[in-house]
Design a protein around this motif. Structure first.
Motif, PDB file in Angstrom:
ATOM      1  N   LEU A 183       0.821  -1.207   0.000  1.00 21.06           N
ATOM      2  CA  LEU A 183       0.000   0.000   0.000  1.00 21.06           C
ATOM      3  C   LEU A 183       0.859   1.262   0.000  1.00 21.06           C
ATOM      4  O   LEU A 183       0.530   2.256  -0.663  1.00 21.06           O
ATOM      5  N   SER A 184       1.963   1.225   0.725  1.00 22.55           N
ATOM      6  CA  SER A 184       2.868   2.377   0.751  1.00 22.55           C
ATOM      7  C   SER A 184       3.453   2.638  -0.638  1.00 22.55           C
ATOM      8  O   SER A 184       3.528   3.787  -1.091  1.00 22.55           O
ATOM      9  N   ALA A 185       3.855   1.570  -1.323  1.00 21.99           N
ATOM     10  CA  ALA A 185       4.380   1.720  -2.687  1.00 21.99           C
ATOM     11  C   ALA A 185       3.314   2.275  -3.625  1.00 21.99           C
ATOM     12  O   ALA A 185       3.616   3.061  -4.539  1.00 21.99           O
ATOM     13  N   CYS A 186       2.058   1.897  -3.385  1.00 15.99           N
ATOM     14  CA  CYS A 186       0.963   2.364  -4.244  1.00 15.99           C
ATOM     15  C   CYS A 186       0.667   3.856  -4.084  1.00 15.99           C
ATOM     16  O   CYS A 186      -0.108   4.421  -4.877  1.00 15.99           O
ATOM     17  N   MET A 187       1.272   4.489  -3.078  1.00 15.43           N
ATOM     18  CA  MET A 187       1.100   5.933  -2.925  1.00 15.43           C
ATOM     19  C   MET A 187       1.592   6.698  -4.150  1.00 15.43           C
ATOM     20  O   MET A 187       1.201   7.835  -4.377  1.00 15.43           O
ATOM     21  N   LEU A 188       2.428   6.075  -4.955  1.00 14.38           N
ATOM     22  CA  LEU A 188       2.926   6.754  -6.166  1.00 14.38           C
ATOM     23  C   LEU A 188       1.794   7.034  -7.158  1.00 14.38           C
ATOM     24  O   LEU A 188       1.945   7.864  -8.058  1.00 14.38           O
ATOM     25  N   PHE A 189       0.653   6.329  -7.016  1.00 16.33           N
ATOM     26  CA  PHE A 189      -0.474   6.517  -7.934  1.00 16.33           C
ATOM     27  C   PHE A 189      -1.435   7.628  -7.489  1.00 16.33           C
ATOM     28  O   PHE A 189      -2.443   7.874  -8.156  1.00 16.33           O
ATOM     29  N   VAL A 190      -1.147   8.277  -6.366  1.00 16.04           N
ATOM     30  CA  VAL A 190      -2.028   9.333  -5.860  1.00 16.04           C
ATOM     31  C   VAL A 190      -2.103  10.499  -6.856  1.00 16.04           C
ATOM     32  O   VAL A 190      -1.074  10.976  -7.341  1.00 16.04           O
ATOM     33  N   THR A 191      -3.320  10.931  -7.157  1.00 16.20           N
ATOM     34  CA  THR A 191      -3.516  12.085  -8.051  1.00 16.20           C
ATOM     35  C   THR A 191      -4.483  13.107  -7.465  1.00 16.20           C
ATOM     36  O   THR A 191      -4.492  14.255  -7.895  1.00 16.20           O
ATOM     37  N   THR A 192      -5.296  12.697  -6.496  1.00 10.78           N
ATOM     38  CA  THR A 192      -6.312  13.579  -5.926  1.00 10.78           C
ATOM     39  C   THR A 192      -6.298  13.471  -4.406  1.00 10.78           C
ATOM     40  O   THR A 192      -5.773  12.501  -3.853  1.00 10.78           O
ATOM     41  N   PRO A 193      -6.882  14.450  -3.706  1.00  9.57           N
ATOM     42  CA  PRO A 193      -6.992  14.322  -2.249  1.00  9.57           C
ATOM     43  C   PRO A 193      -7.688  13.029  -1.824  1.00  9.57           C
ATOM     44  O   PRO A 193      -7.273  12.391  -0.856  1.00  9.57           O
ATOM     45  N   LEU A 194      -8.743  12.619  -2.558  1.00  9.39           N
ATOM     46  CA  LEU A 194      -9.473  11.413  -2.186  1.00  9.39           C
ATOM     47  C   LEU A 194      -8.585  10.175  -2.253  1.00  9.39           C
ATOM     48  O   LEU A 194      -8.581   9.349  -1.328  1.00  9.39           O
ATOM     49  N   SER A 195      -7.808  10.020  -3.328  1.00  7.64           N
ATOM     50  CA  SER A 195      -6.934   8.846  -3.429  1.00  7.64           C
ATOM     51  C   SER A 195      -5.854   8.875  -2.347  1.00  7.64           C
ATOM     52  O   SER A 195      -5.458   7.838  -1.823  1.00  7.64           O
ATOM     53  N   PHE A 196      -5.387  10.072  -1.984  1.00  4.94           N
ATOM     54  CA  PHE A 196      -4.430  10.233  -0.888  1.00  4.94           C
ATOM     55  C   PHE A 196      -5.045   9.749   0.415  1.00  4.94           C
ATOM     56  O   PHE A 196      -4.439   8.969   1.166  1.00  4.94           O
ATOM     57  N   TYR A 197      -6.274  10.195   0.690  1.00  5.37           N
ATOM     58  CA  TYR A 197      -6.951   9.805   1.926  1.00  5.37           C
ATOM     59  C   TYR A 197      -7.185   8.290   1.995  1.00  5.37           C
ATOM     60  O   TYR A 197      -6.946   7.658   3.023  1.00  5.37           O
ATOM     61  N   VAL A 198      -7.659   7.718   0.898  1.00  3.00           N
ATOM     62  CA  VAL A 198      -8.012   6.281   0.892  1.00  3.00           C
ATOM     63  C   VAL A 198      -6.781   5.416   1.118  1.00  3.00           C
ATOM     64  O   VAL A 198      -6.797   4.491   1.942  1.00  3.00           O
ATOM     65  N   LEU A 199      -5.697   5.697   0.409  1.00  7.61           N
ATOM     66  CA  LEU A 199      -4.485   4.890   0.568  1.00  7.61           C
ATOM     67  C   LEU A 199      -3.885   5.048   1.957  1.00  7.61           C
ATOM     68  O   LEU A 199      -3.427   4.072   2.563  1.00  7.61           O
TER      69      LEU A 199
END
Length: 440
Positions: A104-120
């Protein structure tokens, strides 16, 4: 006492000390590395912020909320995760947790929006929830109370070491990958390269750790008997002095457990402010280079690593626990106050942040000798997880509070004053813990 009785005790004590050294060398370095990468995840979010906010057009408030929402998942999952660990064994459950949170930490590279940041961030918190209280519980299966001060200090020195190494490493990564190699920005490479090792370590946990003394093939029979006997004696002493019942329901009804949770919350308010905002505070002093910020961020963690180990040895040597928590907390609040009062002086700010980091992190490691000293083995799984979960609420409150205040005032000074007051409250509460329960 007869000469023969003394002679019989000396070899037994020698066997026990030899067994402790074996256990320490076999367990602590490996678990230290696991905790290093666990905490590196907290450090790299602070460094990713240096690029991530501008790249994704996020505000400090959004960052503070995203950094903090991790702990909502963490708090909600802490107790059930530790109860699962107690039921199926540390080796299996810790391995599962590490593979999940590393991914999940590695998947933080896919963050593009506040919502995706919050969910991950939320689900990374869920995955990590049982690791730290599980490790505290795991050490109670190997070392008695009088040995745990130094053991916990060595284990938790991974926190400042992760800052000491992680700061320059993260700064270098941001600078090295600033050209956008592989179509990714520096902050994306940061999450990827610091998440993958955790997945690998998760597999190694399953292959390397033992669930308890009986399964340790690297101990001989005499060493196993000596260590188990010491643990049994320690458990009897805890049962004799404990004010906490052995069921989880009794833990929930006990005021001392909740007070310890509040104390831990106060310590963590300071710790997480440092973890998430140290790079930003240093950058605000006028240092534009990510590499420079990384190296300067390492200074407080270097002093903290040395101080933590010294404090752990001192606590075990003197058999004293309360003042070894209180004094570092007072150091923490003095350091934060200095940093706020002299915010235009880089030397004083870094000195204050160093003192705050030394105090907050030493108090963090010394704290865990308090609940572990009087929670019986049956209550420990739920009790330690409950205290940890209460404390981790600070992981949400602290970064969000600092971010909100910084957006409102363009400064972190007011936030540092508030955090100093919270640490003072915690120091006062520590002295309400009866010395006879925890000093040994």
């Amino acid at each position: 006492m007869s000469t023969s009785s003394i002679a019989a005790r000396q070899p037994a004590a020698s066997v026990l000390e030899g067994a402790y050294k074996k256990a320490a060398w076999h367990l602590i370095p490996f678990i230290f590395i696991c905790y290093f990468f666990n905490y590196l995840d907290r450090v790299n979010v602070g460094f990713a912020k240096l690029e991530m906010l501008d790249a994704l057009k996020l505000s400090n408030t959004v960052y503070g909320l995203g950094a903090g929402i991790f702990f909502i998942g963490y708090v909600l999952s802490g107790v059930p995760s530790n109860l699962i660990l107690h039921k199926i064994g540390a080796r299996r459950w810790i391995a599962v947790m590490m593979v999940l949170w590393g991914s999940l930490s590695a998947c933080m590279l896919f963050v593009t929006t506040p919502l995706s940041f919050y969910v991950l961030r939320f689900f990374t918190g869920v995955a990590e929830a049982g690791f730290f209280p599980g490790m505290v519980l795991y050490f109670t299966h190997w070392f008695p109370s009088q040995k745990r001060g130094q053991v916990m200090a060595l284990f938790m020195s991974a926190i400042p070491i992760s800052g000491l190494i992680g700061g320059p490493l993260s700064g270098w990564m941001l600078a090295h990958f600033s050209a956008g190699q592989g179509g990714m920005m520096g902050w994306q490479w940061l999450f990827l390269l610091q998440g993958i090792p955790t997945v690998v370590l998760g597999v190694a946990v399953y292959l390397y750790l033992n669930d308890g003394i009986a399964q340790a093939k690297w101990l001989d029979d005499d060493e196993k008997r000596a260590m188990q006997g010491a643990l049994d004696d320690d458990e009897r002493q805890r049962q004799a002095t404990s004010t906490v019942g052995q069921s989880f329901g009794a833990v929930l009804r006990n005021g001392s457990v909740w007070m310890l949770g509040v104390i831990y919350f106060c310590i963590q308010m300071g710790v997480y402010a440092i973890n998430f905002w140290l790079p930003s505070i240093i950058k605000s002093l006028g240092y534009a280079s990510a590499v420079t910020v990384g190296w300067l961020s390492a200074v407080p963690y270097l002093f903290a690593a040395v101080f933590m180990v010294w404090a752990g040895r001192s606590a075990d040597r003197h058999g004293e626990r309360r003042w070894h928590v209180t004094a570092p907390m007072l150091m923490g609040l003095i350091g934060l106050t200095l940093a706020a009062n002299f915010s235009s002086n880089p030397v004083v700010v870094i000195a204050g942040l160093s003192m705050a980091t030394m105090g907050a992190l030493a108090a963090l490691s010394m704290f865990w000798a308090l609940p572990a000293a009087f929670l019986g083995s049956a209550a420990a799984a739920g009790g330690l997880a409950l205290i940890n979960s209460l404390g981790q609420i600070a992981g949400f409150v602290s970064p969000f509070l600092v971010g909100w205040i910084k957006d409102a005032t363009q400064s972190t000074d007011v936030a540092l004053y508030i955090l100093s007051s919270v640490m003072l409250l915690g120091a006062i509460l520590v002295l309400r813990v009866p010395a006879k329960l925890v000093n040994r």
